[in-house]
Design a protein around this motif. Structure first.
Motif, PDB file in Angstrom:
ATOM      1  N   VAL A 152      25.336  87.226  60.543  1.00 27.70           N
ATOM      2  CA  VAL A 152      24.465  86.743  59.475  1.00 27.70           C
ATOM      3  C   VAL A 152      23.932  85.356  59.802  1.00 27.70           C
ATOM      4  CG1 VAL A 152      24.422  85.966  57.066  1.00 27.70           C
ATOM      5  CG2 VAL A 152      25.485  88.149  57.653  1.00 27.70           C
ATOM      6  N   LEU A 153      24.815  84.485  60.284  1.00 29.63           N
ATOM      7  CA  LEU A 153      24.376  83.131  60.625  1.00 29.63           C
ATOM      8  C   LEU A 153      23.303  83.147  61.708  1.00 29.63           C
ATOM      9  CD1 LEU A 153      27.781  81.204  60.623  1.00 29.63           C
ATOM     10  CD2 LEU A 153      25.964  81.081  58.913  1.00 29.63           C
ATOM     11  N   ARG A 172      19.469  82.090  60.666  1.00 24.22           N
ATOM     12  CA  ARG A 172      19.025  80.831  61.258  1.00 24.22           C
ATOM     13  C   ARG A 172      17.822  80.990  62.174  1.00 24.22           C
ATOM     14  NH1 ARG A 172      25.083  78.360  62.634  1.00 24.22           N
ATOM     15  NH2 ARG A 172      25.505  77.574  60.513  1.00 24.22           N
ATOM     16  N   THR A 173      17.574  82.190  62.660  1.00 28.01           N
ATOM     17  CA  THR A 173      16.430  82.414  63.552  1.00 28.01           C
ATOM     18  C   THR A 173      15.288  83.152  62.856  1.00 28.01           C
ATOM     19  OG1 THR A 173      17.444  84.482  64.352  1.00 28.01           O
ATOM     20  CG2 THR A 173      17.896  82.465  65.603  1.00 28.01           C
ATOM     21  N   PRO A 190      12.795  83.473  54.429  1.00 25.98           N
ATOM     22  CA  PRO A 190      13.839  84.191  53.687  1.00 25.98           C
ATOM     23  C   PRO A 190      13.840  85.668  54.062  1.00 25.98           C
ATOM     24  CG  PRO A 190      12.672  82.686  52.238  1.00 25.98           C
ATOM     25  CD  PRO A 190      11.903  82.711  53.522  1.00 25.98           C
ATOM     26  N   VAL A 191      15.036  86.271  54.094  1.00 26.41           N
ATOM     27  CA  VAL A 191      15.190  87.656  54.535  1.00 26.41           C
ATOM     28  C   VAL A 191      15.689  88.511  53.377  1.00 26.41           C
ATOM     29  CG1 VAL A 191      16.220  89.168  56.261  1.00 26.41           C
ATOM     30  CG2 VAL A 191      15.819  86.767  56.806  1.00 26.41           C
ATOM     31  N   LYS A 238      18.559  74.838  55.445  1.00 32.45           N
ATOM     32  CA  LYS A 238      18.066  73.698  56.209  1.00 32.45           C
ATOM     33  C   LYS A 238      16.563  73.775  56.414  1.00 32.45           C
ATOM     34  CE  LYS A 238      22.171  72.350  58.836  1.00 32.45           C
ATOM     35  NZ  LYS A 238      22.742  72.149  60.203  1.00 32.45           N
ATOM     36  N   ARG A 239      16.024  74.984  56.371  1.00 27.90           N
ATOM     37  CA  ARG A 239      14.598  75.152  56.646  1.00 27.90           C
ATOM     38  C   ARG A 239      13.798  75.669  55.454  1.00 27.90           C
ATOM     39  NH1 ARG A 239      13.632  79.127  60.733  1.00 27.90           N
ATOM     40  NH2 ARG A 239      15.533  80.179  60.039  1.00 27.90           N
TER      41      ARG A 239
END
Length: 411
Positions: free
Chosen positions: A212-213, A217-218, A222-223, A274-275
């Motif tokens: 998940v991380l 993060r890539t 949003p997913v 963070k993004r």
């Protein structure tokens, strides 16, 4: 009744099981007849699976095992249950309409157990009957853990009141032996406050969390939660039982931390804090205006888009042409196909559709087309609306039909 529980005298969580036989058996028959037979004739098998729970202090001891059945219809199954250590309570029909006394007998016995001196820590209610919602509320108010075993559609309020719900497809997997993972025990009362940080120091990062991380993060934004759940389950199949003891995907992913944020809006979204933020969610997930929202809210029909329903029917028809699988396996396959097609849906949503097709008496054969599946499901949704006393004008009826069928009936 509300006093703190005494220290555990013997290892394991003290639990009580109350089985509404008629409700579970008829529900399973609509989903998987073989699983229904296994439920009725080998209760020791699945009861032992629930007792195993986890390891060490996570195991359960069922101090009470009660089964409530109508002897006029199901008396032939009584020997299987008594041999498995269950107390069988006869609940014959008391009215001309066939209503039995299961509800009142079960509630009275459960309240006796709640107020007893033993100190039951976890209550299992095997029934999809939302009439037991008030009973679950009483357990919750007394700070007892509650688990509902459902073999059919579960009302939203009933589901949310319980600490844990064993979904129909998971229960079928236990019955048929297609899963090696038992339903894990929730933490006992005296273990609930163990800090998550302390546990993290003693073990490596689980593969589901790691996946998940890396995925979130890539991601370029949003997913959709269903897609994240799919990736987590692929990396760590053990999560499919009860999401590591958290019961639901949303609860599990929310506790990951590490700047991973989750919103339950419109089926759920996950993002890298963070993004991104909640302001980056697509505007359509904040609200779902129109008649579809009202139907989903009142009837518990999955709040999917027409495109998602359409993809479910297309994927289901394709899978059935290959080989008519049992409903439990079919729900997993269709869920995976929808994710791959870019219309991610949860397995619970697919299972709900399959249950609706069963209630509509639709036969899942290799000749079933997507349009036929959509038509049967739409009839079921319309019946749910009728029972819920939802009143629509001609235009709204057409909108419901187009939404539920995924547009496959627009001819």
């Amino acid at each position: 009744m509300n006093e703190a529980l005494p220290a555990t005298r013997r290892p394991g969580i003290r639990a009580a099981m109350f089985v509404d036989f008629d409700n579970v058996f008829t529900g399973l028959q609509a989903i998987d007849p073989l699983a229904a037979k296994r439920f009725a004739e080998d209760p020791k098998h699945w009861a032992d699976a629930l007792s195993a729970g986890g390891s060490g202090g996570g195991t359960r001891r069922f101090l009470i095992r009660n089964c409530y059945l109508n002897p006029m219809v199901y008396s032939k199954y009584r020997p299987y249950w008594t041999r498995a250590g269950f107390r069988v309570i006869d609940c014959p029909s008391l009215t001309q309409r066939g209503k039995s006394s299961t509800d009142i007998n079960l509630v009275l016995d459960a309240m006796d157990a709640l107020s007893g001196s033993v100190g039951i820590e976890e209550f299992f209610i095997a029934s999809a009957d939302a009439d037991f919602t008030s009973l679950i509320q009483r357990f919750r108010a007394a700070d007892r853990m509650t688990t509902v075993i459902a073999a059919g559609a579960v009302a939203f309020a009933y589901r949310e009141m319980a600490d844990h719900v064993v979904e129909s497809h998971d229960f079928v997997s236990i019955l048929t032996g297609s899963t090696a993972e038992p339903v894990r025990a929730l933490a006992p009362v005296n273990q609930r406050q163990v800090p998550a940080q302390a546990k993290a120091k003693t073990k490596a990062m689980p593969p589901g969390v790691r996946e998940v991380l890396e995925f979130v993060r890539t991601a370029p934004g949003p997913v959709v939660g269903a897609m994240v759940a799919h990736r987590a389950l692929a990396a760590d199949p053990s999560l499919k039982t009860d999401w590591g003891g958290y019961g639901k995907f949303g609860t599990w992913v929310s506790q990951i931390g590490k700047d991973v944020e989750y919103s339950a809006a419109q089926g759920g979204w996950v993002w890298d804090a963070k993004r991104f933020s909640s302001e980056d969610l697509p505007a359509s997930v904040e609200t779902q205006p129109g008649i579809e929202e009202q139907v989903a809210r009142v009837t518990d029909v999955p709040a999917l888009s027409a495109a998602q329903f359409r993809q479910i029917f297309l994927a289901m028809a394709a899978r059935l042409r290959e080989h008519p699988a049992n409903r439990t396996e079919l729900s997993r396959q269709v869920r995976d196909d929808c994710v791959s097609a870019g219309e991610p849906v949860s397995r619970n949503a697919v299972s709900f559709v399959l249950q609706g097709l069963g209630y509509a008496n639709f036969q899942l054969t290799d000749e079933a087309t997507a349009a036929e599946l959509a038509a049967a499901w739409t009839r079921y949704v319309e019946e749910l609306c009728r029972v819920a006393l939802l009143e629509f004008d001609a235009g709204e009826q057409l909108a419901v039909r187009r939404w539920a069928s995924g547009g496959l009936l627009d001819k």
